[in-house]
Design a protein around this motif. Structure first.
Motif, PDB file in Angstrom:
ATOM      1  N   ASN A  30       0.800  -1.228   0.000  1.00  0.00           N
ATOM      2  CA  ASN A  30       0.000   0.000   0.000  1.00  0.00           C
ATOM      3  C   ASN A  30       0.837   1.284   0.000  1.00  0.00           C
ATOM      4  O   ASN A  30       0.272   2.369  -0.017  1.00  0.00           O
ATOM      5  CB  ASN A  30      -0.907   0.040   1.229  1.00  0.00           C
ATOM      6  N   TYR A  32       2.974   4.440  -1.002  1.00  0.00           N
ATOM      7  CA  TYR A  32       3.254   5.347  -2.102  1.00  0.00           C
ATOM      8  C   TYR A  32       4.669   5.896  -1.931  1.00  0.00           C
ATOM      9  O   TYR A  32       5.247   5.844  -0.856  1.00  0.00           O
ATOM     10  CB  TYR A  32       2.253   6.500  -2.111  1.00  0.00           C
ATOM     11  N   SER A  93      -0.939   5.287   2.961  1.00  0.00           N
ATOM     12  CA  SER A  93      -2.084   6.187   3.043  1.00  0.00           C
ATOM     13  C   SER A  93      -3.295   5.379   3.479  1.00  0.00           C
ATOM     14  O   SER A  93      -3.306   4.165   3.393  1.00  0.00           O
ATOM     15  CB  SER A  93      -2.350   6.841   1.698  1.00  0.00           C
ATOM     16  N   GLY A  94      -4.295   6.051   3.936  1.00  0.00           N
ATOM     17  CA  GLY A  94      -5.484   5.319   4.349  1.00  0.00           C
ATOM     18  C   GLY A  94      -6.065   5.868   5.615  1.00  0.00           C
ATOM     19  O   GLY A  94      -5.947   7.042   5.914  1.00  0.00           O
ATOM     20  N   ALA A  95      -6.665   5.012   6.386  1.00  0.00           N
ATOM     21  CA  ALA A  95      -7.401   5.465   7.555  1.00  0.00           C
ATOM     22  C   ALA A  95      -6.496   5.866   8.699  1.00  0.00           C
ATOM     23  O   ALA A  95      -6.861   6.702   9.519  1.00  0.00           O
ATOM     24  CB  ALA A  95      -8.347   4.353   8.011  1.00  0.00           C
ATOM     25  N   GLY A  96      -5.341   5.293   8.790  1.00  0.00           N
ATOM     26  CA  GLY A  96      -4.459   5.594   9.908  1.00  0.00           C
ATOM     27  C   GLY A  96      -3.613   6.827   9.660  1.00  0.00           C
ATOM     28  O   GLY A  96      -3.734   7.501   8.657  1.00  0.00           O
ATOM     29  N   SER A  97      -2.754   7.158  10.600  1.00  0.00           N
ATOM     30  CA  SER A  97      -1.882   8.311  10.427  1.00  0.00           C
ATOM     31  C   SER A  97      -0.871   8.034   9.331  1.00  0.00           C
ATOM     32  O   SER A  97      -0.621   6.888   8.973  1.00  0.00           O
ATOM     33  CB  SER A  97      -1.150   8.638  11.724  1.00  0.00           C
ATOM     34  N   TYR A  98      -0.319   9.033   8.824  1.00  0.00           N
ATOM     35  CA  TYR A  98       0.612   8.939   7.714  1.00  0.00           C
ATOM     36  C   TYR A  98       1.854   9.733   8.057  1.00  0.00           C
ATOM     37  O   TYR A  98       2.258  10.620   7.336  1.00  0.00           O
ATOM     38  CB  TYR A  98      -0.067   9.468   6.457  1.00  0.00           C
ATOM     39  N   GLN A  99       2.439   9.416   9.200  1.00  0.00           N
ATOM     40  CA  GLN A  99       3.630  10.152   9.589  1.00  0.00           C
ATOM     41  C   GLN A  99       4.756   9.848   8.619  1.00  0.00           C
ATOM     42  O   GLN A  99       4.970   8.716   8.231  1.00  0.00           O
ATOM     43  CB  GLN A  99       4.032   9.798  11.027  1.00  0.00           C
ATOM     44  N   LEU A 100       5.439  10.887   8.223  1.00  0.00           N
ATOM     45  CA  LEU A 100       6.527  10.744   7.279  1.00  0.00           C
ATOM     46  C   LEU A 100       7.828  10.521   8.027  1.00  0.00           C
ATOM     47  O   LEU A 100       8.106  11.189   9.015  1.00  0.00           O
ATOM     48  CB  LEU A 100       6.627  11.991   6.410  1.00  0.00           C
ATOM     49  N   PHE A 102      11.599  10.857   7.481  1.00  0.00           N
ATOM     50  CA  PHE A 102      12.615  11.424   6.613  1.00  0.00           C
ATOM     51  C   PHE A 102      13.976  10.841   6.960  1.00  0.00           C
ATOM     52  O   PHE A 102      14.308  10.657   8.119  1.00  0.00           O
ATOM     53  CB  PHE A 102      12.691  12.944   6.800  1.00  0.00           C
TER      54      PHE A 102
END
Lengths: 112, 117
Positions: A30, A32, A93-100, A102
């Motif tokens: 999933n 990206y 991506s999706g329903a949960g958090s998307y912490q990046l 780096f």
């Protein structure tokens, strides 16, 4: 979140095409792939995002092979103003958090 | 769409003082993130809001740090009893959530640079 590996630095002359490759061997189905650009004392600026094959926008292209274990950001005909740090990120991506998450990024220096 | 804004852009404070930073996200974005960036490093995740709910906090966020997003719009990040190690750039990002498979993209503000003397 998948870890990424990219070169620490690159030099290029003005007008040349620059390709920055990022490895992400444990990318999940999933995930990206997203690239950001950052100038000193500024926040990261979104450049491009993709899932597979090729994505192109007005500033860059993103090439993703079939196995998605790497990706290449291509900057056509760079100018001095493209001197910056470039970050490659993968995330869900999706329903949960998307912490990046780096890494240290690739410091691109464009030479006149 | 005026982008993500942060205030102040720069803050100098003495050790032990409290500081508060504000972030105004892109208006239709329901998610808001705080990151911290030190010199030569990439940004590190601190905390995340979906609307007014704070849903995730990093272990980096000590008890001296608190964040709020009272009405689901702007957010504040407060650091109490600042220490020299808190000196960093504090970045805010916002995004719009979607369903499974939606490509969420975070847009960052210019950051607040904090210097603790």
């Amino acid at each position: 979140l998948a870890k990424t590996t990219q070169p620490i630095s690159m030099d290029s002359y003005e007008g040349q095409e620059v390709n920055i490759t990022c490895s992400h061997n444990n990318i999940a189905t999933n995930d990206y792939i997203t690239w950001y650009q950052q100038f000193p004392s500024q926040g990261p600026r979104f450049i491009i995002q993709g899932y597979k094959t090729k994505v192109t926008n007005e500033v860059a292209s993103l090439f993703i092979p079939a196995d998605r274990k790497s990706s290449t950001l291509s900057l056509p005909r760079v100018s001095l103003s493209d001197t910056a740090v470039y970050y490659c990120l993968v995330g869900v991506s999706g329903a949960g958090s998307y912490q990046l998450t780096f890494g240290k990024g690739t410091k691109l220096s464009v030479i006149p | 769409d005026t982008g993500v804004s942060q205030d102040p852009r720069h803050k100098i404070t003495k050790r032990g003082q409290n500081v508060t930073f504000r972030c105004d996200p892109i208006s239709e974005h329901n998610r808001l993130y705080w990151y911290r960036q030190t010199l030569g490093q990439g940004p590190e995740f601190l905390t995340y809001f979906q609307n007014e709910a704070q849903l995730e906090k990093s272990r980096l966020l000590s008890d001296r740090f608190s964040a709020e997003r009272p009405k689901g719009s702007f957010s504040t990040l407060e650091i109490q009893r600042t220490e020299q190690g808190d000196s960093a750039m504090y970045l805010c990002a916002s995004s719009r959530s979607g369903g499974q498979g939606f490509q969420e993209t975070q847009y960052f503000g210019p950051g607040t640079r904090l210097l603790v003397l």
